[in-house]
Design a protein around this motif. Structure first.
Motif, PDB file in Angstrom:
ATOM      1  N   UNK A  57       0.850  -1.188   0.000  1.00  0.00           N
ATOM      2  CA  UNK A  57       0.000   0.000   0.000  1.00  0.00           C
ATOM      3  C   UNK A  57       0.888   1.240   0.000  1.00  0.00           C
ATOM      4  N   UNK A  58       0.285   2.351  -0.339  1.00  0.00           N
ATOM      5  CA  UNK A  58       1.043   3.605  -0.309  1.00  0.00           C
ATOM      6  C   UNK A  58       1.545   3.891   1.102  1.00  0.00           C
ATOM      7  N   UNK A  59       0.717   3.569   2.085  1.00  0.00           N
ATOM      8  CA  UNK A  59       1.112   3.813   3.467  1.00  0.00           C
ATOM      9  C   UNK A  59       2.319   2.964   3.856  1.00  0.00           C
ATOM     10  N   UNK A  60       2.309   1.688   3.444  1.00  0.00           N
ATOM     11  CA  UNK A  60       3.433   0.809   3.802  1.00  0.00           C
ATOM     12  C   UNK A  60       4.716   1.281   3.118  1.00  0.00           C
ATOM     13  N   UNK A 113       5.445   4.416   2.268  1.00  0.00           N
ATOM     14  CA  UNK A 113       5.878   5.639   2.950  1.00  0.00           C
ATOM     15  C   UNK A 113       6.541   5.301   4.280  1.00  0.00           C
ATOM     16  N   UNK A 114       6.006   4.326   4.993  1.00  0.00           N
ATOM     17  CA  UNK A 114       6.597   3.922   6.276  1.00  0.00           C
ATOM     18  C   UNK A 114       8.001   3.355   6.070  1.00  0.00           C
ATOM     19  N   UNK A 115       8.150   2.512   5.054  1.00  0.00           N
ATOM     20  CA  UNK A 115       9.476   1.959   4.763  1.00  0.00           C
ATOM     21  C   UNK A 115      10.451   3.063   4.359  1.00  0.00           C
ATOM     22  N   UNK A 116       9.933   4.030   3.599  1.00  0.00           N
ATOM     23  CA  UNK A 116      10.776   5.145   3.172  1.00  0.00           C
ATOM     24  C   UNK A 116      11.239   5.976   4.357  1.00  0.00           C
ATOM     25  N   UNK A 117      10.350   6.206   5.302  1.00  0.00           N
ATOM     26  CA  UNK A 117      10.699   6.993   6.480  1.00  0.00           C
ATOM     27  C   UNK A 117      11.761   6.296   7.322  1.00  0.00           C
ATOM     28  N   UNK A 118      11.852   4.974   7.191  1.00  0.00           N
ATOM     29  CA  UNK A 118      12.872   4.200   7.909  1.00  0.00           C
ATOM     30  C   UNK A 118      14.160   4.068   7.095  1.00  0.00           C
ATOM     31  N   UNK A 164      13.917  -2.362   0.669  1.00  0.00           N
ATOM     32  CA  UNK A 164      12.543  -2.826   0.844  1.00  0.00           C
ATOM     33  C   UNK A 164      11.570  -1.996   0.016  1.00  0.00           C
ATOM     34  N   UNK A 165      11.790  -0.694  -0.028  1.00  0.00           N
ATOM     35  CA  UNK A 165      10.939   0.177  -0.857  1.00  0.00           C
ATOM     36  C   UNK A 165      11.065  -0.230  -2.324  1.00  0.00           C
ATOM     37  N   UNK A 166      12.289  -0.469  -2.755  1.00  0.00           N
ATOM     38  CA  UNK A 166      12.519  -0.863  -4.147  1.00  0.00           C
ATOM     39  C   UNK A 166      11.824  -2.187  -4.463  1.00  0.00           C
ATOM     40  N   UNK A 167      11.989  -3.171  -3.581  1.00  0.00           N
ATOM     41  CA  UNK A 167      11.391  -4.487  -3.812  1.00  0.00           C
ATOM     42  C   UNK A 167       9.868  -4.417  -3.836  1.00  0.00           C
ATOM     43  N   UNK A 168       9.291  -3.723  -2.875  1.00  0.00           N
ATOM     44  CA  UNK A 168       7.828  -3.648  -2.777  1.00  0.00           C
ATOM     45  C   UNK A 168       7.234  -2.859  -3.945  1.00  0.00           C
ATOM     46  N   UNK A 169       7.852  -1.759  -4.295  1.00  0.00           N
ATOM     47  CA  UNK A 169       7.322  -0.965  -5.401  1.00  0.00           C
ATOM     48  C   UNK A 169       7.479  -1.711  -6.728  1.00  0.00           C
ATOM     49  N   UNK A 173       2.568   6.528  -8.288  1.00  0.00           N
ATOM     50  CA  UNK A 173       3.088   6.532  -6.916  1.00  0.00           C
ATOM     51  C   UNK A 173       4.221   5.520  -6.784  1.00  0.00           C
ATOM     52  N   UNK A 174       3.987   4.296  -7.264  1.00  0.00           N
ATOM     53  CA  UNK A 174       5.007   3.250  -7.160  1.00  0.00           C
ATOM     54  C   UNK A 174       6.209   3.565  -8.047  1.00  0.00           C
ATOM     55  N   UNK A 175       5.970   4.168  -9.194  1.00  0.00           N
ATOM     56  CA  UNK A 175       7.078   4.548 -10.072  1.00  0.00           C
ATOM     57  C   UNK A 175       7.975   5.589  -9.399  1.00  0.00           C
ATOM     58  N   UNK A 176       7.344   6.558  -8.735  1.00  0.00           N
ATOM     59  CA  UNK A 176       8.125   7.588  -8.037  1.00  0.00           C
ATOM     60  C   UNK A 176       9.002   6.968  -6.963  1.00  0.00           C
ATOM     61  N   UNK A 177       8.436   6.092  -6.153  1.00  0.00           N
ATOM     62  CA  UNK A 177       9.221   5.519  -5.054  1.00  0.00           C
ATOM     63  C   UNK A 177      10.217   4.477  -5.549  1.00  0.00           C
ATOM     64  N   UNK A 178       9.911   3.818  -6.639  1.00  0.00           N
ATOM     65  CA  UNK A 178      10.922   2.941  -7.223  1.00  0.00           C
ATOM     66  C   UNK A 178      12.112   3.775  -7.697  1.00  0.00           C
ATOM     67  N   UNK A 179      11.803   4.932  -8.302  1.00  0.00           N
ATOM     68  CA  UNK A 179      12.872   5.832  -8.744  1.00  0.00           C
ATOM     69  C   UNK A 179      13.676   6.390  -7.588  1.00  0.00           C
ATOM     70  N   UNK A 180      12.996   6.803  -6.529  1.00  0.00           N
ATOM     71  CA  UNK A 180      13.688   7.316  -5.347  1.00  0.00           C
ATOM     72  C   UNK A 180      14.644   6.266  -4.779  1.00  0.00           C
TER      73      UNK A 180
END
Length: 320
Positions: A58-61, A63-68, A73-78, A90-97
């Motif tokens: 989820x977007x919330x999960x 964001x939580x992983x990103x804050x940590x 984990x963010x890369x794998x989940x996205x 949303x997932x593309x942005x966090x995969x890129x980050x």
């Protein structure tokens, strides 16, 4: 061989036996291939079903992983989510980050470049959607990613970092990246403006002071450069940085005709670092300009004794 052969009958004819063997082998291969296709299809369907049945990130999960700062984990989940929804901005942005920061952490140059490229691809793909989230942050990361691709991409880095700033988002390193990229593309006035902005945010950064001083020297503002380099040298505890400040000041003094001050700088460097071939070389330049050719050649010979491959000293000694 036909039925009228005087030598072989059909049951023992070697040609027919070989033919039957070939047909058997071909048939076995077809059966094995068919079974392999069936097994592969079943496995693929099982994996797909398991993937669909597993809880989607989820977007919330995310964001939580990103804050940590759990970038892997963010890369794998996205990435997993994008297999099901390839255009999810949303997932593309966090995969890129996450790909960007994983790339920076890579020690292998090739893997680092691949991750940086993946970061750029994912973020730019996300930004094609007018409703893409975190656009200011995304353009900020995109600008930094282009910077890390090298000087050929500095203009793109400037473009996206300035766009991020225009959207109201800037970080402590935004101005430094912009200053370095501008300096790398020969835009000295723009580079100085960004260096000065960076110093407002980091007034105690001696590394930044020295970089800014170098840009001012290149632009011809020697007074500002001298002030910054002197301040940086007096503040730093880093001997290597202090040496770099000393060389910059030595160049400023030498080029402005203050030979005694230049000699003092090079002598101070040699006291801290007797193996500095450059200090001996530049001392030789000062002595030569001051009318002491014998002392100059002695300094250049000393530079070569420290570094036999010092091209500047070798060139000077070859001149008559």
């Amino acid at each position: 061989m036909n039925d009228y052969s005087p030598v072989h009958v059909r049951s023992v004819d070697p040609y027919l036996k070989k033919l039957r063997r070939r047909r058997l082998i071909k048939g076995s291969i077809v059966v094995v291939a068919a079974l392999a296709v069936i097994v592969f299809s079943v496995m693929a369907l099982t994996m797909l079903a398991a993937r669909k049945s597993s809880p989607k990130a989820t977007q919330q999960s995310i964001v939580e992983l990103w804050s940590q700062k759990a970038y892997q984990a963010v890369y794998d989940e996205s990435s997993l989510s994008l297999e099901l929804s390839p255009l999810d901005p949303f997932m593309l942005v966090f995969q890129g980050f996450s790909a960007f920061y994983l790339g920076l952490a890579e020690s292998d140059g090739e893997q680092r470049a691949l991750k940086i490229d993946e970061s750029i691809f994912s973020i730019r793909k996300a930004l094609l959607d007018a409703k893409a989230p975190l656009k200011p942050e995304a353009t900020y990361i995109l600008g930094k990613a282009y910077f890390h691709k090298g000087i050929d991409y500095y203009n793109e880095a400037i473009r996206y970092l300035e766009q991020s700033n225009a959207l109201g988002y800037s970080q402590a390193d935004t101005w430094e990246y912009l200053a370095l990229a501008s300096q790398g593309t020969g835009q000295l006035e723009l580079s100085i403006r960004y260096y000065e902005k960076a110093l407002l945010d980091k007034p105690l950064s001696t590394e930044l002071m020295l970089a800014c001083a170098g840009a001012h020297v290149a632009a011809g503002d020697v007074d500002r450069a001298e002030s910054l380099a002197t301040q940086a040298m007096s503040m730093t505890d880093d001997e290597f940085l202090a040496e770099r400040c000393g060389f910059l000041l030595g160049d400023i003094y030498r080029n402005s005709g203050r030979m005694n001050l230049a000699l003092e700088r090079y002598e101070a460097i040699k006291v801290k670092n007797p193996q500095s071939a450059d200090a001996w070389y530049y001392q030789g330049l000062v002595l030569s300009t001051s009318g002491d050719p014998i002392g100059a050649r002695a300094a250049w010979r000393k530079a070569i004794s420290v570094d036999p491959m010092h091209s500047g000293a070798r060139q000077k000694l070859s001149e008559r």
